[in-house]
Design a protein around this motif. Structure first.
Motif, short mmCIF file in Angstrom:
data_model
loop_
_atom_site.label_atom_id
_atom_site.label_comp_id
_atom_site.label_asym_id
_atom_site.label_seq_id
_atom_site.Cartn_x
_atom_site.Cartn_y
_atom_site.Cartn_z
N LEU A 252 0.83 -1.21 0.00
CA LEU A 252 0.00 0.00 0.00
C LEU A 252 0.86 1.26 0.00
N PHE A 255 2.27 1.74 -3.56
CA PHE A 255 1.32 2.33 -4.50
C PHE A 255 1.04 3.80 -4.18
N PRO A 259 2.25 6.50 -8.11
CA PRO A 259 0.91 6.55 -8.75
C PRO A 259 0.88 5.91 -10.13
N GLN A 261 2.39 3.21 -11.00
CA GLN A 261 2.25 1.76 -10.81
C GLN A 261 0.84 1.40 -10.35
N TRP A 262 0.21 2.29 -9.59
CA TRP A 262 -1.20 2.04 -9.23
C TRP A 262 -2.08 2.05 -10.47
N ARG A 263 -1.80 2.97 -11.40
CA ARG A 263 -2.58 2.99 -12.65
C ARG A 263 -2.41 1.68 -13.40
N ARG A 266 -4.53 -0.89 -11.63
CA ARG A 266 -5.95 -0.62 -11.83
C ARG A 266 -6.38 -1.03 -13.24
N LEU A 363 -5.99 -6.13 -2.79
CA LEU A 363 -5.61 -5.21 -3.87
C LEU A 363 -6.66 -5.20 -4.98
N ALA A 367 -8.65 -1.92 -6.23
CA ALA A 367 -8.60 -1.49 -7.63
C ALA A 367 -10.00 -1.35 -8.21
N THR A 372 -7.31 6.77 -7.54
CA THR A 372 -5.98 7.23 -7.16
C THR A 372 -5.80 7.04 -5.67
#
Length: 406
Positions: A252, A255, A259, A261-263, A266, A363, A367, A372
Motif C-alpha cells: 500500500l 502504490f 501513482p 504503478q497504481w494505474r 488498476r 488489492l 482497484a 488514485t
C-alpha cells in the motif's frame, strides 16, 4: 603454529539501532560494498548482504543451520525464551514431518476453498473503509485489519482474544535481535501472551474445520506426534499474521508513492500478485534472519569459524544491484521472482501462498473502487528488530464509487 585468517571487512554499525531501523538502506549499501561477508564487532557476528551470499546461506542448511536459532541467541549455549519452532528453528530430520504436514494443510486445495470467501471479505472491508470518507490510515484500517479478519478464521481460532496476535508476533520477531529496549518493551506481557497462544493451539479450542483441525488430524494419522501438533499450530500464529500485515502495508505504501504503478494495477488487476512480490522485494517486511555455522565456512576470502552466528540481510539482498536492475524502483514490469523476502530453500516460508492470496483479494477490491491513492501526511514507522513495519500510513483516495476526493 597459528594460522592467520584473511583480513575481513569490518563495519561498526548497529543494524538494531533505532536510526537504522528507521532507514536501513545506507547500512545495507555499506555492507554490500564492503564485500561478500563483513564482521560486525558490536555483536561479534558475521554478516552477508549481497544476494548471491544470502541465497547461498539460505539454501545451505547443512553448513548454515537454523536449529541453533534464527536470531542472535545461540541455542547451543542459551535457553530460548520459548520452545523452538519445529519449522523455523529446526533442521532435517526434525524439520521434515512438520514441514510436509503444513505444506499439505496450506496447499492449493485449501486456498481454492478460501479464495471466494476472502474475496468477499476484502470487498466488504474496502467498502466499509471507503464509505467512511476519502481520508484514512491504510495501515490501521486495511493492512492491520484484513489478516486479522480472515486468517484466524482459516486457522479455526475463536473470536475472543485475537487482539493478542499482533503483540505476540511483535515480541517474537523482536526477540530474534539483541536484548534491547524493543525486547524490554514486550517482556512484561510475555507470560500472558505465551499462555494465551498456547491455549489457542489445543485441539478442543480450535474449530472442527480449519488449518488447526487439519494439523491435529495429521497427528491422528501418525504423520506427526500429538506433541508436535500444537507447536505447528503455534508456528502458524507466529509467522502468519505480523508478516502479512507488514507486507500489505508495504504494498500500500508502494502504490501511494508510485501513482504510475497504481494505474498499471488498476488497468490490469491480474498484476496483484506481481505487485505484492515486488513490494516484498522492495520493502522486505522481514529484514534479517540469522544462521549458525556447523563447520568452518569460507565466504569469498574470509573464513567463518564453526559455531558462529551469521546475520543474513534479506532486505539488502533484495536491493542488490548485482542481482537487480534499478533495484530501488518499485516496478510492476519487473519479474521479482528470486527475491529472498520469503526466505529460500528448505526453510522458505511455507505460508507465502496464503499471504499472496490475502494480498490479491485486498488489492483487487481496492482497484475495483479506488482511482488514485496518495499519501496524506507523513507515514510513521513501527520499529522491530526483524520486521520493516508501518505504524501509520495516512492516505487520501479518489473513489470510483462516489467520485469523492480530497
Amino acid at each position: 603454529m597459528t594460522t592467520l585468517e584473511t583480513p575481513r571487512p569490518v563495519n561498526d554499525g548497529d543494524p538494531f539501532s533505532h536510526a537504522v531501523l528507521e532507514n536501513p538502506l545506507p547500512l545495507h549499501a555499506e555492507l554490500r560494498d564492503a564485500g561478500p561477508v563483513v564482521h560486525l564487532p558490536r555483536y561479534d557476528v558475521y554478516a552477508v548482504a549481497r544476494h548471491e551470499q544470502v541465497h547461498a546461506a539460505l539454501t545451505d542448511w547443512q553448513r548454515f543451520q537454523s536449529a541453533a536459532g534464527v536470531g542472535l541467541a545461540n541455542f547451543r549455549t542459551e535457553k530460548p525464551w520459548r520452545s523452538p519452532s519445529l519449522l523455523l528453528e529446526a533442521d532435517p530430520p526434525r524439520h521434515d514431518a512438520p514441514r510436509r504436514v503444513l505444506s499439505k494443510v496450506l496447499g492449493p486445495r485449501a486456498l481454492r476453498r478460501l479464495r471466494e470467501r476472502w474475496t468477499a471479505d476484502a470487498e466488504e472491508l474496502v467498502d466499509q473503509v471507503l464509505d467512511g470518507g476519502p481520508r484514512f490510515d491504510a495501515a490501521t484500517a486495511l493492512a492491520h485489519v484484513f489478516p486479522l479478519r480472515v486468517f484466524p478464521d482459516a486457522v479455526g481460532l475463536p473470536p475472543a482474544g485475537r487482539e493478542n496476535l499482533l503483540p505476540y508476533g511483535d515480541h517474537a520477531f523482536n526477540a530474534f535481535g539483541p536484548h534491547n529496549d524493543l525486547v524490554a518493551r514486550g517482556a512484561p506481557r510475555v507470560p500472558e501472551l505465551l499462555d494465551w497462544v498456547g491455549g489457542q493451539c489445543r485441539r478442543e479450542v480450535l474449530a472442527p474445520h480449519g488449518f488447526g483441525a487439519d494439523i491435529w488430524a495429521a497427528s491422528d494419522r501418525g504423520d506427526i506426534t500429538p506433541e508436535q501438533a500444537p507447536l505447528i499450530v503455534r508456528s502458524l500464529l507466529t509467522a502468519g499474521v505480523d508478516t502479512t500485515v507488514h507486507a500489505l502495508s508495504a504494498v500500500l505504501y508502494a502504490f501511494a508513492t508510485h501513482p504510475d504503478q497504481w494505474r498499471r494495477l488498476r488497468d490490469n488487476p491480474s498484476l496483484a500478485r506481481v505487485a505484492f512480490d515486488e513490494a516484498v522485494r522492495w520493502e522486505s517486511p522481514v529484514q534479517t534472519f540469522f544462521r549458525t555455522t556447523t563447520t568452518a565456512v569460507r565466504v569469498g576470502d574470509v573464513r567463518i569459524p564453526e559455531g558462529r552466528k551469521v546475520l543474513m540481510f534479506l532486505a539488502a539482498a533484495n536491493r542488490d544491484p548485482r542481482r537487480w536492475e534499478n533495484p530501488d524502483a518499485f516496478d510492476l514490469s519487473r519479474d521479482p521472482s528470486g527475491h529472498v523476502g520469503f526466505g529460500m530453500g528448505l526453510h522458505q516460508c511455507v505460508g507465502q501462498h496464503v499471504a499472496r492470496l490475502e494480498a490479491e483479494a485486498l488489492l483487487t477490491a481496492l482497484a475495483r473502487r479506488v482511482e488514485t491513492i496518495d499519501l496524506d501526511g507523513t507515514p510513521k514507522r513501527h520499529h522491530n528488530n526483524t520486521l520493516r513495519a508501518w505504524e501509520s500510513l495516512p492516505v487520501k483516495v479518489r473513489d470510483f464509487g462516489s467520485g469523492r476526493s480530497s
